[in-house]
Design an enzyme around this catalytic site. Structure first.
Site, PDB file in Angstrom:
ATOM      1  N   TRP A  11      -2.864   3.411  -5.970  1.00  0.00           N
ATOM      2  CA  TRP A  11      -4.100   4.115  -6.314  1.00  0.00           C
ATOM      3  C   TRP A  11      -4.046   4.878  -7.648  1.00  0.00           C
ATOM      4  O   TRP A  11      -4.921   5.697  -7.938  1.00  0.00           O
ATOM      5  CB  TRP A  11      -4.518   5.090  -5.197  1.00  0.00           C
ATOM      6  CG  TRP A  11      -4.390   4.512  -3.819  1.00  0.00           C
ATOM      7  CD1 TRP A  11      -4.836   3.284  -3.424  1.00  0.00           C
ATOM      8  CD2 TRP A  11      -3.759   5.108  -2.679  1.00  0.00           C
ATOM      9  NE1 TRP A  11      -4.535   3.075  -2.098  1.00  0.00           N
ATOM     10  CE2 TRP A  11      -3.871   4.182  -1.604  1.00  0.00           C
ATOM     11  CE3 TRP A  11      -3.121   6.332  -2.452  1.00  0.00           C
ATOM     12  CZ2 TRP A  11      -3.361   4.448  -0.335  1.00  0.00           C
ATOM     13  CZ3 TRP A  11      -2.617   6.587  -1.178  1.00  0.00           C
ATOM     14  CH2 TRP A  11      -2.741   5.662  -0.143  1.00  0.00           C
ATOM     15  N   ASP A  51       0.822  -1.213   0.000  1.00  0.00           N
ATOM     16  CA  ASP A  51       0.000   0.000   0.000  1.00  0.00           C
ATOM     17  C   ASP A  51       0.863   1.273   0.000  1.00  0.00           C
ATOM     18  O   ASP A  51       2.090   1.207   0.038  1.00  0.00           O
ATOM     19  CB  ASP A  51      -0.916  -0.061   1.231  1.00  0.00           C
ATOM     20  CG  ASP A  51      -2.289   0.540   0.975  1.00  0.00           C
ATOM     21  OD1 ASP A  51      -2.411   1.351   0.044  1.00  0.00           O
ATOM     22  OD2 ASP A  51      -3.222   0.220   1.731  1.00  0.00           O
ATOM     23  N   ASP A  86     -10.031   3.564  -3.318  1.00  0.00           N
ATOM     24  CA  ASP A  86     -10.760   2.355  -2.908  1.00  0.00           C
ATOM     25  C   ASP A  86     -12.157   2.273  -3.511  1.00  0.00           C
ATOM     26  O   ASP A  86     -12.852   3.274  -3.660  1.00  0.00           O
ATOM     27  CB  ASP A  86     -10.885   2.329  -1.383  1.00  0.00           C
ATOM     28  CG  ASP A  86      -9.540   2.092  -0.725  1.00  0.00           C
ATOM     29  OD1 ASP A  86      -8.539   1.949  -1.441  1.00  0.00           O
ATOM     30  OD2 ASP A  86      -9.500   2.046   0.512  1.00  0.00           O
TER      31      ASP A  86
HETATM   32  C1  GLA Z   1      -5.956   1.369   1.535  1.00  0.00           C
HETATM   33  C2  GLA Z   1      -6.102   0.389   0.386  1.00  0.00           C
HETATM   34  C3  GLA Z   1      -7.246  -0.571   0.704  1.00  0.00           C
HETATM   35  C4  GLA Z   1      -6.969  -1.284   2.012  1.00  0.00           C
HETATM   36  C5  GLA Z   1      -6.739  -0.288   3.127  1.00  0.00           C
HETATM   37  C6  GLA Z   1      -6.251  -0.956   4.408  1.00  0.00           C
HETATM   38  O1  GLA Z   1      -7.067   2.205   1.624  1.00  0.00           O
HETATM   39  O2  GLA Z   1      -6.327   1.044  -0.823  1.00  0.00           O
HETATM   40  O3  GLA Z   1      -7.423  -1.495  -0.352  1.00  0.00           O
HETATM   41  O4  GLA Z   1      -5.840  -2.114   1.856  1.00  0.00           O
HETATM   42  O5  GLA Z   1      -5.772   0.685   2.768  1.00  0.00           O
HETATM   43  O6  GLA Z   1      -6.013  -0.043   5.431  1.00  0.00           O
END
Ligand code: GLA
Length: 405
Positions: A183, A149, A204
């Protein structure tokens, strides 16, 4: 002495190259599996993961191709005095190695989560400065997949940070699918191919078909919003066997309507997206299972050519997404973005498919294709005749076309 150290350097280089080769063949088609985050968020422990593993097998999900069982954020405990990370001892009292052994005994693979910054998005220890030690631990535990991440990475260069972890994984030597979760901020499709096997293109997902969820400072996105978030015609050129655009883990079975779940799943199949489910496999109902295990839709997603689909046509609330498939076939998915029923009248002969990227085309005035309906196999047809039907709100009509020769 000098000759000795040159030999060592060459040996290390050869090892890294060999290990790099082991990584290359890990995701020839989009990875398929399950991830804990969308349904369970931080509520993860070894008991849950073992139950999900059992359910993956018993429900037929494993047989349908879902093999990765990925623990997302919040599994972490603390680093020891030497800096090695350990799982939370209350949640994972038997440790990760035992859990990996259990998962492997079921014919499944274990995925884990970390972050390029100093802390994960949920505030657990990140890998920054500990990349090689973390990669070593994952390899020792028997981890097969790492989602990495991008929270708390101020000042870091994305490409560099992901490359560091990739090199650490190579050095640890265990082949691990590497999922870049950045992202799309730094256009990872442009540089991700030689670093990882998949990269997120968006923030997300949110469990809705058509909405934006404002969390105050950041948004999460419905299915249609993710579909539109990037220039698909541009980014699809960067996807292919071994390296995939990732529109995020799925929300199928988490509360959308059946037609929305079907449309969501169909679109992810058309996009050659990684199929990482995010629902509670232990309690899913028959409708959800039927969607997630539809062999024909999965075959579209897993087609060996690995070509990401594209939007071919749009009129009012309707769109046609198409995906060239092996064997001179095409998948064609009519999507109704609206909430009400829509009438579709589509004369194939007026719509040539010409894909500059894959150099594939279908000219229906010259070649006739037969098709079947992915969600209702009994329904078949031919491109000789215009297609006239209705499509429900937030639903799809997904076809596979084969040419008659
Ligand atoms: C980010 C990621 C999600 C998830 C969360 C966990 O938002 O994009 O997919 O892994 O962190 O905290």
């Amino acid at each position: 002495m000098k000759r000795y150290s040159t030999t060592l350097v060459l040996l290390a280089l050869a090892c890294t190259m060999l290990s790099g080769q082991k990584f290359k063949g890990l995701a020839p088609t989009p990875p398929m599996g399950w991830n804990s985050w969308n349904h369970f968020a931080c509520e993860v422990d070894e008991h849950l993961i073992m139950e999900v593993a059992d359910a993956m097998v018993e429900s037929g999900m494993k047989d349908a191709g879902y093999v990765y069982l990925n623990i997302d954020d919040c599994w972490h405990g603390e680093r020891d005095s030497l800096g090695f990370i350990h799982p939370d001892p209350d949640r994972f009292p038997n440790g990760m190695k035992a859990l990996a052994d259990y998962i492997h005994s079921k014919g499944l693979k274990l995925g884990i989560y970390s972050d390029a910054g100093w802390q994960t998005c949920a505030g657990r220890p990140g890998s920054r400065g500990y990349e090689y030690q973390d990669a070593l631990m994952y390899a020792r535990w028997g981890v097969d997949y790492l989602k990495y991440d991008w929270c708390n990475t101020e000042g870091l260069n994305a490409q560099g940070a992901y490359l560091t972890m990739r090199n650490a994984l190579y050095a640890a030597g265990r082949p691990i699918v590497f999922s870049l979760c950045e992202w799309g901020n730094n256009e990872p499709w442009k540089w991700g191919k030689n670093i990882g096997h998949l990269w997120r293109i968006s923030g997300d997902i949110y469990n809705c078909f058509d909405c934006v969820k404002d969390h105050g400072g950041w948004n999460s996105w419905g299915v249609l919003q993710i579909l539109d978030i990037r220039d698909n015609d541009e980014i699809r050129k960067y996807a292919g066997p071994g390296h995939w655009n990732d529109p995020d883990m799925m929300e199928v079975g988490n509360g959308m309507s059946v037609s929305e779940d079907r449309a969501h799943f169909s679109l992810w199949c058309m996009l050659a997206a990684p199929l990482i489910t995010g629902n509670d496999i232990r309690t899913m109902n028959e409708e959800t299972k039927a969607i997630l295990t539809n062999e024909l839709a999965i075959a579209v997603n897993q087609d060996t050519l690995g070509i990401q689909g594209y939007r071919q046509w749009a009129a009012d609330s309707l769109e046609l997404w198409v995906k060239p498939l092996s064997g001179d076939r095409w998948a064609a998915c009519f999507l109704n973005r609206g909430t009400g029923e829509a009438n579709l009248e589509f004369n194939w002969k007026e719509h040539d498919f010409d894909d500059d990227f894959s150099k594939r085309s279908a000219h229906f005035d010259k070649i006739t294709f037969n098709y079947f309906n992915v969600w209702d196999e009994a329904k078949t047809g031919t491109t000789k005749k215009p297609l006239e039907t209705t499509i429900g709100g937030h639903d799809v009509l997904m076809l596979v076309l084969s040419s008659k020769k």
